[in-house]
Design an enzyme around this catalytic site. Structure first.
Site, PDB file in Angstrom:
ATOM      1  N   GLU A   1     -11.815 -12.776  11.139  1.00 44.16           N
ATOM      2  CA  GLU A   1     -12.332 -12.911   9.779  1.00 44.16           C
ATOM      3  C   GLU A   1     -12.068 -14.307   9.231  1.00 44.16           C
ATOM      4  O   GLU A   1     -12.926 -14.898   8.555  1.00 44.16           O
ATOM      5  CB  GLU A   1     -11.692 -11.842   8.891  1.00 44.16           C
TER       6      GLU A   1
ATOM      7  N   ALA B   1      -3.490  -1.106   6.775  1.00 41.92           N
ATOM      8  CA  ALA B   1      -3.318  -0.510   5.454  1.00 41.92           C
ATOM      9  C   ALA B   1      -3.361   1.012   5.477  1.00 41.92           C
ATOM     10  O   ALA B   1      -2.574   1.667   4.781  1.00 41.92           O
ATOM     11  CB  ALA B   1      -4.406  -1.046   4.508  1.00 41.92           C
TER      12      ALA B   1
ATOM     13  N   PHE C   1       0.817  -1.208   0.000  1.00 40.66           N
ATOM     14  CA  PHE C   1       0.000   0.000   0.000  1.00 40.66           C
ATOM     15  C   PHE C   1       0.856   1.265   0.000  1.00 40.66           C
ATOM     16  O   PHE C   1       0.605   2.200  -0.755  1.00 40.66           O
ATOM     17  CB  PHE C   1      -0.922   0.007   1.224  1.00 40.66           C
TER      18      PHE C   1
END
Length: 420
Positions: free
Chosen positions: A171, A315, A13
């Site tokens: 997740e 990020a 990123f």
């Protein structure tokens, strides 16, 4: 007079943000990475659980930068820095070693998994930081179900453990539960989905520690309703190929263990610190000037490998640091002063199931369908390329409606056992 040479190490990123931010700068920009693709790490677990094809979250650098005439891509492994001579040492794909000269250097080498001094655990509990690791993990998860079909004791092969209850662990556990109970339902006729055991564990007292208590409680309750056993305040003491043991002596049987617990800075952070005389913290992150992310006048460092006011290794800080460094470089080339770096906290998010996510944005607490919509919107916006955004959105919609997965394939064929 030759143009200003900018070398960017790492195309995550932060690094890609620098390169793209210099699109109209009077400079030649070289991006060096050991892979040929950018990686959208926040969705890596969806590749590992067969929801997304690998290419949908990993566009090639040359495709991304095809219209940026001042950008060049070099596939190579950076091995060291000579900041006095302004050179970067690189190992090339054909086995040769080379050097790249720079006027400005930006290092955005990211992070790697940390096993807290027990690197031997990696063999039984693989990490999930690269695309290759995610694809390998997908094969391992699917092979566990295939093995259970013909095993004498299917239940032992249907036991999974995820170590680390941060966003990645939550997740991953949620997607694994959905994979087992919905996506594979009916496909494995010899398997009862109720036999699948998924354990999420961490040494911390709560799941999703950065989130507010109501969202932490919501995530835990949702996971437990999906059949995930949540173990908090449970520190791992040992790991083997059949399970793990906690400091308190509790045993968790699991034939498949996934490590999502700790990270540390890339080894390049320490090499850069040695070359520049900078300091590193206990996690190996190099300390940078908080005004402009610089290490020296000509060297910048950004992303997970740096300690900048203890910003989290996610990020958004890397993105903002990358954009800021690009502005700093352009300002210097134009003889202008630049504004100091200021981080805009956009909050944190984590998805739990296909229709549920939590979002902690300043004083705004979102959960359920609204949280999922916010999560999906932010992640789609951060993906690189419209083709990828459309493809990922389509896969999410298909999974939500049907429960089916796009990539339920094992890449490595089974090999026969040699018997004497």
């Amino acid at each position: 007079m030759s143009k200003h040479r900018v070398v960017v190490v790492g195309g995550g990123f932060g690094g890609l943000g620098v390169v793209r931010g210099l699109k109209r700068a009077d400079a030649e920009v070289t991006l060096v990475d050991r892979t040929n693709h950018h990686l959208f790490q926040p969705l890596l677990y969806q590749v590992a659980t067969a929801l997304l094809p690998a290419g949908d979250i990993a566009p090639a650098f040359r495709a991304i930068l095809r219209k940026q005439r001042n950008a060049h891509v070099l596939l190579g492994e950076v091995t060291g820095f000579d900041t006095a001579a302004r050179r970067v040492h690189v190992d090339l794909p054909d086995g040769r070693s080379s050097t790249i000269e720079y006027d400005t250097l930006v290092v955005a080498a990211g992070s790697q998994d940390s096993y807290f001094g027990h690197d031997e655990w990696a063999e039984s509990a693989p990490p999930m930081k690269t695309l290759e690791q995610a694809v390998d993990l997908r094969s391992k998860l699917l092979r566990a179900f295939e093995t259970a079909v013909s095993a004498d004791d299917p239940k032992q092969w249907l036991s999974f453990a995820v170590v680390g209850a941060g966003p990645t662990g939550v997740e991953l556990a949620g997607q694994l539960a959905d994979l087992a109970r919905r996506a594979l339902k009916g496909q494995f006729r010899g398997i009862d989905p109720r036999d699948v055991r998924i354990t999420l564990m961490d040494a911390v007292p709560h799941v999703l520690p950065p989130f507010s208590p109501p969202l932490r409680d919501h995530a835990r309750l949702k996971l437990e309703r999906m059949g995930v056993t949540v173990m908090t305040s449970a520190m791992v003491a040992s790991i083997d190929d059949r399970g793990l043991t906690t400091k308190d002596g509790d045993r968790v049987e699991a034939r498949t263990i996934i490590w999502a617990a700790g990270v540390q800075a890339s080894p390049l952070a320490r090499k850069l610190a040695e070359a520049t005389g900078a300091e590193v913290d206990r996690r190996g992150r190099i300390k940078v000037n908080p005004v402009d992310c610089s290490v020296t006048d000509e060297v910048f460092a950004i992303g997970d490998m740096v300690n900048l006011n203890d910003l989290p290794g996610i990020a958004e800080p890397a993105l903002q640091e990358g954009h800021h460094v690009a502005r700093v470089i352009k300002a210097r080339l134009q003889g202008r002063r630049h504004k100091p770096f200021r981080y805009l906290d956009l909050g944190t998010m984590a998805t739990i199931s296909p229709g549920d996510a939590v979002a902690d944005i300043k004083k705004l607490r979102l959960k359920g369908v609204i949280g999922k919509a916010a999560w999906a919107g932010v992640h789609l916006a951060f993906l690189v390329g419209w083709r990828n955004r459309v493809a990922v959105l389509a896969q999410w919609g298909w999974n939500l409606l049907t429960g089916r997965r796009a990539q339920p394939i094992i890449l490595q064929p089974m090999k026969a056992v040699e018997r004497t």
